[in-house]
Structures are given as C-alpha cells and as structure tokens.
Design a protein around this motif. Structure first.
Motif, PDB file in Angstrom:
ATOM      1  N   ARG A 125       0.837  -1.198   0.000  1.00 27.76           N
ATOM      2  CA  ARG A 125       0.000   0.000   0.000  1.00 27.76           C
ATOM      3  C   ARG A 125       0.874   1.251   0.000  1.00 27.76           C
ATOM      4  N   PRO A 126       0.541   2.260  -0.827  1.00 29.53           N
ATOM      5  CA  PRO A 126       1.346   3.492  -0.819  1.00 29.53           C
ATOM      6  C   PRO A 126       1.235   4.213   0.512  1.00 29.53           C
ATOM      7  N   LYS A 127       2.287   4.920   0.891  1.00 31.27           N
ATOM      8  CA  LYS A 127       2.323   5.602   2.176  1.00 31.27           C
ATOM      9  C   LYS A 127       1.378   6.794   2.161  1.00 31.27           C
ATOM     10  N   LEU A 128       0.626   6.947   3.242  1.00 29.21           N
ATOM     11  CA  LEU A 128      -0.359   8.019   3.317  1.00 29.21           C
ATOM     12  C   LEU A 128       0.302   9.375   3.561  1.00 29.21           C
ATOM     13  N   MET A 129       1.401   9.390   4.317  1.00 29.91           N
ATOM     14  CA  MET A 129       2.096  10.643   4.581  1.00 29.91           C
ATOM     15  C   MET A 129       2.754  11.118   3.283  1.00 29.91           C
ATOM     16  N   PHE A 130       2.138  12.105   2.642  1.00 31.96           N
ATOM     17  CA  PHE A 130       2.562  12.550   1.318  1.00 31.96           C
ATOM     18  C   PHE A 130       3.830  13.386   1.417  1.00 31.96           C
ATOM     19  N   ASP A 131       4.794  13.079   0.556  1.00 33.68           N
ATOM     20  CA  ASP A 131       6.051  13.826   0.506  1.00 33.68           C
ATOM     21  C   ASP A 131       6.575  13.790  -0.929  1.00 33.68           C
ATOM     22  N   ASP A 132       6.546  14.940  -1.590  1.00 31.02           N
ATOM     23  CA  ASP A 132       7.025  15.031  -2.975  1.00 31.02           C
ATOM     24  C   ASP A 132       8.236  15.957  -3.078  1.00 31.02           C
ATOM     25  N   SER A 133       8.984  16.102  -1.978  1.00 30.83           N
ATOM     26  CA  SER A 133      10.133  17.006  -1.976  1.00 30.83           C
ATOM     27  C   SER A 133      11.247  16.549  -2.911  1.00 30.83           C
ATOM     28  N   ASP A 134      11.297  15.239  -3.205  1.00 34.95           N
ATOM     29  CA  ASP A 134      12.349  14.728  -4.086  1.00 34.95           C
ATOM     30  C   ASP A 134      11.992  14.827  -5.562  1.00 34.95           C
ATOM     31  N   ARG A 135      10.801  15.317  -5.881  1.00 31.14           N
ATOM     32  CA  ARG A 135      10.375  15.415  -7.278  1.00 31.14           C
ATOM     33  C   ARG A 135      10.713  16.794  -7.851  1.00 31.14           C
ATOM     34  N   GLU A 136      10.710  16.869  -9.183  1.00 32.27           N
ATOM     35  CA  GLU A 136      11.025  18.120  -9.864  1.00 32.27           C
ATOM     36  C   GLU A 136       9.800  19.026  -9.918  1.00 32.27           C
ATOM     37  N   THR A 137      10.046  20.328 -10.025  1.00 29.57           N
ATOM     38  CA  THR A 137       8.968  21.297 -10.148  1.00 29.57           C
ATOM     39  C   THR A 137       8.544  21.388 -11.606  1.00 29.57           C
ATOM     40  N   PRO A 138       7.258  21.306 -11.910  1.00 30.35           N
ATOM     41  CA  PRO A 138       6.832  21.366 -13.318  1.00 30.35           C
ATOM     42  C   PRO A 138       7.102  22.750 -13.908  1.00 30.35           C
ATOM     43  N   VAL A 139       7.514  22.765 -15.182  1.00 29.54           N
ATOM     44  CA  VAL A 139       7.793  24.026 -15.880  1.00 29.54           C
ATOM     45  C   VAL A 139       6.704  24.363 -16.884  1.00 29.54           C
ATOM     46  N   ASP A 140       5.867  23.387 -17.244  1.00 33.22           N
ATOM     47  CA  ASP A 140       4.751  23.621 -18.156  1.00 33.22           C
ATOM     48  C   ASP A 140       3.442  23.463 -17.404  1.00 33.22           C
ATOM     49  N   ASN A 141       2.331  23.835 -18.072  1.00 27.89           N
ATOM     50  CA  ASN A 141       1.024  23.689 -17.462  1.00 27.89           C
ATOM     51  C   ASN A 141       0.403  22.326 -17.739  1.00 27.89           C
ATOM     52  N   VAL A 142       1.099  21.483 -18.497  1.00 28.89           N
ATOM     53  CA  VAL A 142       0.659  20.108 -18.756  1.00 28.89           C
ATOM     54  C   VAL A 142       1.806  19.181 -18.384  1.00 28.89           C
ATOM     55  N   PHE A 143       1.592  18.276 -17.435  1.00 32.60           N
ATOM     56  CA  PHE A 143       2.652  17.385 -16.974  1.00 32.60           C
ATOM     57  C   PHE A 143       2.021  16.165 -16.318  1.00 32.60           C
TER      58      PHE A 143
END
Length: 342
Positions: A67-85
């Motif tokens: 099961r995916p972890k409920l405590m959400f953490d996206d700090s290791d992901r990149e910031t989107p540069v476009d409005n579609v991603f």
C-alpha cells in the motif's frame, strides 16, 4: 614362595587369556537442551481452526506492505515548468485559497457539473508524532469557531449561565436559546428544566461556585475553560458553539503517525473572503494542538468540492504564526568562527 610365582605370572596374562573382558565405562554429558527438546516433542501441538475469511481480507498483511504511504512527501520530485505534466512524476502545484476556490467554481459551472451551491470540503493531513519520537498524539475532537455561519443541517440549542443581567442579555443577543442565573440552577435541581434539550452549555466564571451543586447532573456538559464553554466573553463563547464546526483528527489504523481531518467550511456560493476567513479560523484552531517539538504538524491541506474528484493543495503556512528559532549563543558563534577559519 607362592607370592613370588604370582608376580611372575602377571606379565604373561593378557586380555585374551583372561576369562572375562574388562568393562570400560565412559561418562559423557548430554548436549545442553536435549531433555527440553525431548519433552517438547512429547507435548501435542493443538492447531487452532481458522474460520471462513472473506476474500477481501485474505493476505491482508501482504496488501498493506504494497500500500502506498499516506504521509505525502514530494520534496524529491522536480517542479513542473509547463502547465501540462504527469502529476505522479512532479511536485504537486500549490495554490492560494482564492485560486483553488476559483478552480472549483469553474468545474461546478452550469455548463459542467451545474452545482454552484456545492460544499467546500477541507482535508488536513497531520504528523501525529508527539514531543517524544516514541509517543503519538491521541485522536482529538474540537469545535472550530466560524466567523461566518454555515448550514450545519441541525438546530443548536445553547444554555447560558451568568449572574449579571447585562451578560445574560449579551448571550441572548448572540443566539443563546436560554440565559439566566441561579434561578435556572434551581429549575434544573427541581427537574422542571432538562439539560437534554440543549446541545451545549456555556457559563460565566462568576457563577461557577453555584454550578458545582449540579455538576453530577451536567456531567460532560459542565463548563470547562479548555474547550471555551467557561469564558468571560459570553458573546464569543455563544457564537463559537452556535456557528462553529466540529472536527475530529483520527489516526490511521496501520500508519500510526498519520492523522486526517475532514470537514466543511461553507459552500461555493458564499463570498470568497468569508470562506477564506472560515478556513483561517479552522487551520489556526488545529494548529493549537501542535506538540512542543520541531518539525511540521500540518503536512498538507487539500480543498475538495464533490461531486468533482479534483483536489487542490492550499498554501496554509501563510496563515500560521512564524515559529521562533533559537539564536546561537556567543560561545557557539565563536566555535563556528574558529572552525570556519581552520
């Protein structure tokens, strides 16, 4: 003479010539735990019979591991540069409250969902770790004051106790169903007035000694300064319990450090500034439960509006007080300077 002859014959006797063989005794101790193992083998193991298990509960432990972890953490992901991603590969966009509200109003337009009066729901995710890392916060339920009234789907009756007639009038003007002093206490003792007709009871501190006589009758409804039912500002106390929103923070059954709050702060048809003030009041009331430790307590806030499944992350940190960081002492500053020079 006979003794000498026996001594002479002794060297000639061997093991083969003796009428019997010599017995050799060897004393070796058994290995440690041998007796215990033998005794355990003698004990019969009774296997417990397992009843019928529904298909959705079989291999539950294996499903929990995946099961995916409920405590959400996206700090290791990149910031989107476009409005579609692709959302799962990039950081979640953080909206202001006004922007998130406008997005929901567009989806609930008559051309789409046609639900302009839909509820505005708020989901608040919490880090339930207490002051010590080995301890966790218990589930808690509170009443958050709402500056602007919303439809709760129920009629709330509030009983107010105060000695001064002016304070009683202020409680009535705020919306209390009944306000009075010692005479109300006597009516409750006589049985002519029932506390079951009132959802909440508020009181002024000056009438507290008289209220002690009916404490056994009031039980959990007895005024308490912790939850705001015992306050000198009767008008604010009545308004809080008349217009406020009850919410509960519940820990997850398996992910113990994750807590979730779900509540409604109004409808899409309300004024945007009124909804924002209701949200600010809610988020600050939740923040009062933060334990005295470093790190975040409110990890994420989401805005939803059914029947749409869209959820928008709100920047809640702008509404919270800035935490004071302890300044380093002079000795520590000197040590840091010396280390930098070295």
């Amino acid at each position: 003479m006979l003794l000498n002859r026996c001594h002479c014959l002794l060297p000639m006797l061997t093991e083969n010539t003796l009428p019997y063989k010599a017995l050799i005794t060897v004393r070796n101790a058994a290995r440690k735990g041998t007796r215990e193992r033998k005794e355990k083998k003698k004990v019969k193991v009774v296997q417990e019979k397992v009843g019928f298990i529904p298909h959705n509960q079989r291999d539950k432990d294996k499903l929990l591991l995946n099961r995916p972890k409920l405590m959400f953490d996206d700090s290791d992901r990149e910031t989107p540069v476009d409005n579609v991603f692709i959302m799962r590969k990039y950081k979640m966009i953080v909206y202001s409250f006004a922007e998130a509200l406008q997005c929901h109003r567009e989806t609930h337009h008559p051309d789409m969902y046609n639900k302009p009066n839909a509820d505005v729901q708020i989901k608040i995710e919490l880090n339930m770790v207490a002051e010590k890392k080995t301890r966790l916060l218990d589930n808690f339920t509170r009443m958050a004051p709402m500056p602007y009234k919303i439809n709760h789907g129920e009629e709330r009756a509030i009983l107010a106790f105060a000695k001064d007639p002016e304070v009683q009038d202020a409680a009535r003007n705020a919306g209390a169903s009944l306000a009075g002093g010692v005479e109300l206490i006597k009516e409750i003792q006589n049985g002519s007035l029932s506390l079951q007709d009132f959802q909440f009871v508020v009181a002024h501190p000056n009438i507290l000694p008289e209220l002690v006589s009916i404490r056994g009758i009031m039980k959990k409804k007895f005024p308490n300064p912790k939850n705001g039912t015992l306050s000198a500002d009767m008008q604010a106390s009545v308004t809080k319990y008349l217009n406020g929103v009850t919410y509960s923070a519940i820990r997850d059954e398996h992910e113990k450090d994750f807590g979730l709050i779900e509540t409604v702060i109004g409808t899409l048809s309300m004024d945007a500034t009124h909804l924002e003030e209701n949200f600010v009041s809610l988020i600050r009331d939740v923040y009062e439960m933060k334990p005295k430790r470093q790190g975040t307590f409110i990890s994420r806030c989401l805005m939803l509006s059914p029947p749409s499944r869209e959820k928008f992350k709100i920047n809640h940190s702008v509404y919270l007080p800035v935490e004071e960081v302890e300044e380093p002492r002079e000795e520590e500053e000197e040590d840091v300077a010396e280390a930098a020079a070295a």
